[in-house]
Scaffold this active site. Structure first.
Site, mmCIF file in Angstrom:
data_model
loop_
_atom_site.group_PDB
_atom_site.id
_atom_site.type_symbol
_atom_site.label_atom_id
_atom_site.label_comp_id
_atom_site.label_asym_id
_atom_site.label_seq_id
_atom_site.Cartn_x
_atom_site.Cartn_y
_atom_site.Cartn_z
ATOM 1 N N GLU A 68 13.556 35.512 -14.715
ATOM 2 C CA GLU A 68 14.965 35.139 -14.555
ATOM 3 C C GLU A 68 15.406 35.075 -13.101
ATOM 4 O O GLU A 68 16.169 34.190 -12.708
ATOM 5 C CB GLU A 68 15.877 36.131 -15.293
ATOM 6 C CG GLU A 68 17.327 35.808 -14.986
ATOM 7 C CD GLU A 68 18.360 36.536 -15.796
ATOM 8 O OE1 GLU A 68 18.048 37.565 -16.409
ATOM 9 O OE2 GLU A 68 19.504 36.053 -15.790
ATOM 10 N N ASP A 86 12.376 38.965 -18.422
ATOM 11 C CA ASP A 86 13.735 39.338 -18.016
ATOM 12 C C ASP A 86 13.662 40.790 -17.549
ATOM 13 O O ASP A 86 13.464 41.703 -18.356
ATOM 14 C CB ASP A 86 14.720 39.190 -19.184
ATOM 15 C CG ASP A 86 16.153 39.240 -18.705
ATOM 16 O OD1 ASP A 86 16.390 39.827 -17.634
ATOM 17 O OD2 ASP A 86 17.032 38.693 -19.400
ATOM 18 N N ILE A 88 15.861 42.888 -16.377
ATOM 19 C CA ILE A 88 16.898 43.696 -17.038
ATOM 20 C C ILE A 88 17.727 42.732 -17.885
ATOM 21 O O ILE A 88 18.420 41.860 -17.354
ATOM 22 C CB ILE A 88 17.828 44.433 -16.039
ATOM 23 C CG1 ILE A 88 17.019 45.425 -15.203
ATOM 24 C CG2 ILE A 88 18.951 45.166 -16.799
ATOM 25 C CD1 ILE A 88 17.855 46.298 -14.262
ATOM 26 N N ASP A 89 17.630 42.866 -19.191
ATOM 27 C CA ASP A 89 18.472 42.073 -20.071
ATOM 28 C C ASP A 89 19.644 42.961 -20.483
ATOM 29 O O ASP A 89 19.448 44.006 -21.103
ATOM 30 C CB ASP A 89 17.701 41.598 -21.302
ATOM 31 C CG ASP A 89 18.583 40.727 -22.171
ATOM 32 O OD1 ASP A 89 19.049 39.689 -21.673
ATOM 33 O OD2 ASP A 89 18.845 41.102 -23.332
ATOM 34 N N THR A 91 22.407 43.211 -17.930
ATOM 35 C CA THR A 91 22.742 43.745 -16.596
ATOM 36 C C THR A 91 24.173 44.297 -16.542
ATOM 37 O O THR A 91 24.430 45.315 -15.906
ATOM 38 C CB THR A 91 22.539 42.645 -15.532
ATOM 39 O OG1 THR A 91 21.155 42.322 -15.512
ATOM 40 C CG2 THR A 91 22.942 43.110 -14.144
ATOM 41 N N ASP A 213 15.671 35.560 -22.176
ATOM 42 C CA ASP A 213 16.473 36.422 -23.052
ATOM 43 C C ASP A 213 15.782 36.636 -24.400
ATOM 44 O O ASP A 213 15.964 37.673 -25.034
ATOM 45 C CB ASP A 213 17.849 35.797 -23.336
ATOM 46 C CG ASP A 213 18.690 35.603 -22.084
ATOM 47 O OD1 ASP A 213 18.729 36.519 -21.264
ATOM 48 O OD2 ASP A 213 19.315 34.528 -21.948
#
Ligand code: IPD
Ligand code: CA
Ligand code: CA
Length: 266
Positions: A68, A86, A88-89, A91, A213
């Site tokens: 990402e 990702d 950190i999905d 955030t 995602d």
């Protein structure tokens, strides 16, 4: 690809990345905005993506990476082995709540989903799936999803989609919400997908997501016996943005035919 070897490495790195993120809680976060004031990113998102890229390039130089934060490769096809990451999905949750976020990794070979990993760091829940081998939570196999109907279901969906918006005819979702037993919203697509896999929610709907995602979570849902498609019922696109609709057996078809196909999707 030696799936077992790649999986063991990915698992080791995701746990290590989780420890690094956990220890960042004591430090001051540097928050930046991206496309709009609510599109947030922190130095931790970027550092975590760089951490994975360094590990993958050092161990599997022939693999390609779609991340990402843009430190990976620019891809126009899915040939060979591709890691879709990702870092950190969720955030916004990471910044505001220090919970309800996850690292998500999907590993694809020639476009086919081979390995999915989603790590809910704060709750210490590591979900994984390998193609054809079932879905697991902390090493224990998840039971296959049972058939459900809308009346007895919890649907995960962001309230944005029942307000007038550019992505989807919000009127089409109102009857579904009215009919379902309840709705929930967690603010992390990866977590909402693995919650479908565990049965904590029965369906998840989001009109507009990016491959990172859903790349990891989709494999986990499918290995638990569920289905993941676009809101039109099409196969998910792993190179471009797509709407996402995940649900267990029976329910996926019921919602698709009776609610989603009746509406207008852009
Ligand atoms: C977001 C989360 C959220 C979804 C957004 C995504 P991020 O990812 O998955 O649940 O509604 O569309 O962008 O930005 O926190 O990685
Ligand atoms: Ca995300
Ligand atoms: Ca992210």
């Amino acid at each position: 690809m030696d799936t077992e070897h790649v999986f063991e490495q990915a698992k080791k790195w995701i746990l290590e990345a989780g420890d690094r993120i956990r220890s960042s809680f004591d430090k001051t976060l540097n928050v930046h905005t991206k496309s709009d004031p609510n599109d947030l990113v922190t130095d931790i998102d970027r550092d975590t993506e760089k951490f994975f890229i360094e590990k993958i390039r050092g161990t599997f130089p022939e693999h390609r990476i779609l991340g990402e934060e843009g430190f990976g490769d620019t891809l126009s096809d899915l040939e060979g082995v591709v890691w879709i990451i990702d870092p950190i999905d969720g955030t916004m949750n990471f910044i505001h709540q220090q919970r309800n976020f996850a690292i998500s990794i999907g590993i694809y070979e020639n476009g086919k989903g081979k390995i999915g990993l989603v790590y809910d760091i704060v709750h210490k829940e590591l979900y994984h799936a390998k193609e054809g081998s079932g879905a697991f939570l902390n090493g224990r196999e998840l039971p296959k999803l049972e058939r459900a109907n809308v009346k007895e279901s919890i649907v995960a969906m962001n309230a944005t989609w029942v307000m007038e918006n550019k992505m989807v005819d919000h009127n089409m979702l109102i009857p579904l919400i009215r009919e379902a037993r309840g709705t929930r919203s967690y603010g992390s697509a990866a977590i909402e997908l693995v919650y479908v896999a565990t049965g904590r929610v029965n369906a998840y709907i989001s009109p507009r997501l990016a491959p990172w995602d859903y790349a990891g979570g989709a494999i986990i849902v499918e290995e638990a016996g569920g289905s993941v498609t676009s809101l039109n019922g099409d196969k998910l696109d792993m190179l471009n943005k797509s709407s996402v609709f995940a649900a267990g057996p029976g329910l996926h078809g019921e919602i698709l035919e009776q609610y989603l196909k009746a509406g207008k999707i852009e």
